[in-house]
Design an enzyme around this catalytic site. Sequence first.
Site, PDB file in Angstrom:
ATOM      1  N   TYR A  73       0.819  -1.208   0.000  1.00 17.63           N
ATOM      2  CA  TYR A  73       0.000   0.000   0.000  1.00 17.63           C
ATOM      3  C   TYR A  73       0.851   1.255   0.000  1.00 17.63           C
ATOM      4  CZ  TYR A  73       0.936   0.982   4.951  1.00 17.63           C
ATOM      5  OH  TYR A  73       1.540   1.296   6.136  1.00 17.63           O
ATOM      6  N   LYS A  97       6.370  -1.839   1.968  1.00 17.94           N
ATOM      7  CA  LYS A  97       5.174  -1.253   2.613  1.00 17.94           C
ATOM      8  C   LYS A  97       4.029  -2.264   2.485  1.00 17.94           C
ATOM      9  CE  LYS A  97       3.181   3.372   3.179  1.00 17.94           C
ATOM     10  NZ  LYS A  97       3.266   3.479   4.630  1.00 17.94           N
ATOM     11  N   GLU A 110      12.059   2.838  14.223  1.00 17.04           N
ATOM     12  CA  GLU A 110      11.169   3.888  13.709  1.00 17.04           C
ATOM     13  C   GLU A 110       9.869   3.831  14.502  1.00 17.04           C
ATOM     14  OE1 GLU A 110       9.945   3.045   9.630  1.00 17.04           O
ATOM     15  OE2 GLU A 110       9.957   0.901  10.056  1.00 17.04           O
ATOM     16  N   LEU A 125      11.053   1.463   7.019  1.00 16.32           N
ATOM     17  CA  LEU A 125      10.468   1.901   5.756  1.00 16.32           C
ATOM     18  C   LEU A 125      11.265   3.109   5.241  1.00 16.32           C
ATOM     19  CD1 LEU A 125       7.844   1.429   3.982  1.00 16.32           C
ATOM     20  CD2 LEU A 125       6.991   3.494   5.092  1.00 16.32           C
TER      21      LEU A 125
HETATM   22  N1  PLP Z   1       7.615   4.123   9.079  1.00 17.41           N
HETATM   23  C1  PLP Z   1       6.477   3.416   9.100  1.00 17.41           C
HETATM   24  C2  PLP Z   1       6.467   2.074   9.758  1.00 17.41           C
HETATM   25  C3  PLP Z   1       5.314   3.928   8.506  1.00 17.41           C
HETATM   26  O1  PLP Z   1       4.187   3.211   8.512  1.00 17.41           O
HETATM   27  C4  PLP Z   1       5.361   5.207   7.916  1.00 17.41           C
HETATM   28  C5  PLP Z   1       4.190   5.780   7.289  1.00 17.41           C
HETATM   29  O2  PLP Z   1       3.116   5.253   7.303  1.00 17.41           O
HETATM   30  C6  PLP Z   1       6.559   5.908   7.942  1.00 17.41           C
HETATM   31  C7  PLP Z   1       7.681   5.337   8.523  1.00 17.41           C
HETATM   32  C8  PLP Z   1       6.650   7.257   7.310  1.00 17.41           C
HETATM   33  O3  PLP Z   1       6.683   7.109   5.917  1.00 17.41           O
HETATM   34  P1  PLP Z   1       6.235   8.275   4.971  1.00 17.41           P
HETATM   35  O4  PLP Z   1       7.081   9.446   5.331  1.00 17.41           O
HETATM   36  O5  PLP Z   1       6.561   7.796   3.604  1.00 17.41           O
HETATM   37  O6  PLP Z   1       4.800   8.520   5.202  1.00 17.41           O
END
Ligand code: PLP
Length: 278
Positions: free
Chosen positions: A32, A144, A177, A201
């Site tokens: 996603y 993701k 994270e 991620l």
């Molecule tokens: N890390 C995780 C586990 C996430 O689910 C998300 C966003 O949903 C992020 C980091 C931040 O990613 P992004 O900046 O691309 O939204």
Amino acid sequence: MQIAILNDKILPYEEVGHEYLDRGLFFGDGVYEVIRSYDGRIFALDEHIERFSASLKAIEITKVDINQVRDKIILAFAKSNIPNACIYFHITRGSGPRNHAGTDDLEPNFFLTVKELEDDTKMKTEGISVITYPDQRWKRCDIKSLNLLPNVMAKREAAKRDAFEAIFVNDEGFITEGSSSAFFAIHQKKLQTSPLSANILPSITRKFVVKAAANISLEIVDNSLTPQQAALCDELFIAVTTKDIVPVVKFDDKIIGDGNPGQYTKALAEEFRKFTIL
Ligand code: PLP
């Protein structure tokens, strides 16, 4: 006779709608993305499309025309007429009888929603509380994936403890994270965050935070912190597409700085805002 029960309704298996046989539901077998718009403009579409393609490739969902995905995003956003929108979409491997490996004839399922973003002014001006939580996820957090059970459990624990986010700590004792965000610390004018690896991620917001940091002359250090180190930092914040930069003022019951959003976090947020109005 093959049978199914949907909530309280009993029916022949053959009459079960294909939505119920989606491999996303059975196995979390899909990937996603979440994109947002600022004042009528989609932000970082190319970056999100690129990450989505990488996620599809990593789990070998092949029959997807990424240009069609892009067209659908643009079309739905235009139709929604929502200036500050959250665009969610996923693709699963397809629908079929429950079978772990799946078969090559499956057609991927696409699902997308465009919704209004919630007002986050309060959390940005006051800052948020976070808790730490064991990182119980798999070894490919760079994908993701729709499999988000550990993230759900972490977020539920945070909510129970009146915190907005759970910050994952791995078996080695280092922060990876947030459960749905990237995590950053600022100490002595150095911006620190976990290095990109299969354990986190590749956050799109992180990419722009790093650019913003360079613009305000913050040194950027790829460095995983322990919770003890994080709690002693001058400033902490999380970063995520739907909210960009959100200051953290409480970390596992420890007050960060003077308990208010820090000066560099605020400066970064201002700098970040400039990217969104280009
Ligand atoms: N890390 C995780 C586990 C996430 O689910 C998300 C966003 O949903 C992020 C980091 C931040 O990613 P992004 O900046 O691309 O939204």
